[in-house]
Design a protein around this motif. Structure first.
Motif, PDB file in Angstrom:
ATOM      1  N   PRO A  39      30.965 -98.941 -52.602  1.00 41.03           N
ATOM      2  CA  PRO A  39      31.264 -97.540 -52.279  1.00 41.03           C
ATOM      3  C   PRO A  39      32.204 -97.004 -53.166  1.00 41.03           C
ATOM      4  O   PRO A  39      32.101 -95.666 -53.448  1.00 41.03           O
ATOM      5  N   GLY A  40      32.997 -97.773 -53.952  1.00 34.78           N
ATOM      6  CA  GLY A  40      34.183 -97.189 -55.028  1.00 34.78           C
ATOM      7  C   GLY A  40      33.018 -96.637 -56.389  1.00 34.78           C
ATOM      8  O   GLY A  40      33.433 -95.667 -56.708  1.00 34.78           O
ATOM      9  N   VAL A  41      32.153 -97.357 -56.669  1.00 36.84           N
ATOM     10  CA  VAL A  41      31.413 -97.135 -57.743  1.00 36.84           C
ATOM     11  C   VAL A  41      30.423 -95.832 -57.439  1.00 36.84           C
ATOM     12  O   VAL A  41      30.589 -94.876 -58.414  1.00 36.84           O
ATOM     13  N   ALA A  42      30.063 -95.840 -56.355  1.00 35.46           N
ATOM     14  CA  ALA A  42      29.444 -94.543 -55.884  1.00 35.46           C
ATOM     15  C   ALA A  42      30.124 -93.196 -55.793  1.00 35.46           C
ATOM     16  O   ALA A  42      29.931 -92.198 -56.239  1.00 35.46           O
ATOM     17  N   ALA A  43      31.438 -93.381 -55.193  1.00 31.37           N
ATOM     18  CA  ALA A  43      32.521 -92.368 -54.993  1.00 31.37           C
ATOM     19  C   ALA A  43      32.789 -91.692 -56.427  1.00 31.37           C
ATOM     20  O   ALA A  43      32.986 -90.571 -56.587  1.00 31.37           O
ATOM     21  N   ASP A  44      33.214 -92.927 -57.487  1.00 31.04           N
ATOM     22  CA  ASP A  44      33.314 -92.582 -58.867  1.00 31.04           C
ATOM     23  C   ASP A  44      32.294 -91.507 -59.524  1.00 31.04           C
ATOM     24  O   ASP A  44      32.376 -90.337 -59.730  1.00 31.04           O
ATOM     25  N   LEU A  45      30.896 -92.040 -59.340  1.00 27.30           N
ATOM     26  CA  LEU A  45      29.816 -91.407 -59.934  1.00 27.30           C
ATOM     27  C   LEU A  45      29.664 -90.067 -59.074  1.00 27.30           C
ATOM     28  O   LEU A  45      29.148 -89.179 -59.770  1.00 27.30           O
ATOM     29  N   SER A  46      29.998 -89.826 -57.887  1.00 27.80           N
ATOM     30  CA  SER A  46      29.602 -88.751 -56.989  1.00 27.80           C
ATOM     31  C   SER A  46      30.407 -87.344 -57.642  1.00 27.80           C
ATOM     32  O   SER A  46      30.018 -86.312 -57.190  1.00 27.80           O
ATOM     33  N   HIS A  47      31.515 -87.761 -58.362  1.00 29.39           N
ATOM     34  CA  HIS A  47      32.171 -86.567 -58.668  1.00 29.39           C
ATOM     35  C   HIS A  47      31.662 -86.012 -60.054  1.00 29.39           C
ATOM     36  O   HIS A  47      31.966 -85.150 -60.614  1.00 29.39           O
ATOM     37  N   ILE A  48      30.716 -86.505 -60.668  1.00 32.66           N
ATOM     38  CA  ILE A  48      29.902 -86.026 -61.808  1.00 32.66           C
ATOM     39  C   ILE A  48      28.916 -84.853 -61.492  1.00 32.66           C
ATOM     40  O   ILE A  48      28.133 -85.037 -60.615  1.00 32.66           O
ATOM     41  N   SER A  49      29.126 -84.080 -62.224  1.00 30.92           N
ATOM     42  CA  SER A  49      28.297 -82.447 -61.817  1.00 30.92           C
ATOM     43  C   SER A  49      26.835 -82.515 -62.343  1.00 30.92           C
ATOM     44  O   SER A  49      26.486 -81.819 -63.217  1.00 30.92           O
TER      45      SER A  49
END
Length: 330
Positions: A39-49
């Motif tokens: 979930p942390g890796v996904a949250a981090d990547l989800s901020h990429i435009s």
């Protein structure tokens, strides 16, 4: 809509691989699965435009089912690196078990997906995957790939260091066989455009392609292995599969496949004595369209390398099949 899954997304290969797939315009949905931190890796990547939507799942709450359901392509870098005091056999049993469990998940939740196996030892984990899929009644040899692209990438890069070519990827070099040590056979004689490698440099060059992973482990002083270059190689192959699925023609890249199940594979299997072998394959909308026979065109030096390759590879393949047919006692 293309849904891509990375199984083992929190690891040393999984995180940079997930970053590259998040940046890929061919991916609409990116699903990450691992036993920790997803979930942390996904949250981090989800901020990429970029357009791809990212979600992360853990084993709890049916996470594997949620992660895999509806997947079009599943890339598997999951597994553990060898730790001090651990034998290669110990490592094999752990990683083989991990791959077996993930492939069972594919069979249950996305049986028509393209499966890209990165988890080592590829020479054994791909036969494991095939056995699991056969048992589940959903084995499609045209959609199961062992990713050997790192060997190709290394060959391109190391040759450029000798030839002076500024862009290594402009030289196509078939690297065939398996994905460890002597089972890796670069066919420099079939490079396009052709390359002139001085005779006194050839042995060292072949050895460097075969054992490039050791070079990285040594440089990292035992603190890691080839994770970034492997993530790049995994992404490069996944991107080629997705481009072929979208209809792009003429895409060829070596991959470790089940030869009797793909067009053109039977004759290569007879020559090599191996059912699983990495050869250049042409990709199409349904996976492998045909295997390309470069084995019969190998020169005398390469044929000697191939003899050593066949011996090691047969043993590795048998070990994978045996793992599924006669599971080790726990």
């Amino acid at each position: 809509m293309v849904k891509a899954v990375v199984a083992g997304a929190s690891g040393g290969i999984g995180q940079p691989l997930s970053l590259l797939l998040k940046s890929c315009p061919l991916v609409d949905e990116l699903s990450l699965y691992d036993v920790v931190n997803t979930p942390g890796v996904a949250a981090d990547l989800s901020h990429i435009s970029t357009p791809a939507k990212v979600t992360g799942f853990l084993p709890k709450d049916d996470g594997l089912k949620q992660a895999f359901t509806g997947a079009d392509i599943v890339v598997i870098p999951a597994g553990i690196p060898r730790k001090p005091g651990m034998t290669r056999d110990d490592l094999f049993k752990i990683n083989a078990g991990i791959v077996q469990g993930l492939i069972e998940g594919v069979a249950a939740h996305c049986p028509k997906a393209y499966i890209l196996v990165i988890s080592n030892p590829v020479n054994s984990t791909v036969p494991i995957a095939a056995e699991v899929l056969k048992r589940a009644g959903c084995f499609d040899p045209t959609k199961l790939f062992g990713v050997t692209t790192l060997d190709v990438v290394r060959a391109e890069t190391f040759v450029a260091g000798i030839s002076g070519e500024r862009d290594p990827a402009k030289t196509t070099i078939p690297v065939i066989g398996g994905h460890s040590g002597e089972t890796i056979v670069p066919l420099f004689s079939q490079a396009k455009p052709s390359v002139n490698i001085p005779a006194d440099k050839m042995d060292a060059l072949v050895n460097r392609v075969q054992f490039g992973g050791d070079e990285v482990v040594k440089a990292k002083e035992g603190a890691g292995s080839a994770t970034l270059s492997m993530a790049y190689a995994g992404y490069r192959f996944a991107e080629k599969v997705l481009k072929a699925v979208k209809g792009e023609k003429g895409i060829v890249e070596p991959s470790f496949v089940y030869l009797p199940g793909v067009s053109g594979g039977d004759s290569i299997a007879k020559t090599t004595g191996c059912d699983f072998f990495s050869v250049p394959i042409e990709l199409g909308p349904n996976g492998v369209e045909k295997a390309i026979d470069v084995v019969s065109s190998a020169n005398e030096n390469e044929k000697k390398l191939l003899e050593a390759c066949y011996t090691g590879l047969k043993s590795n393949i048998s070990k994978g099949i045996e793992f599924v047919q006669n599971p080790p006692q726990k």
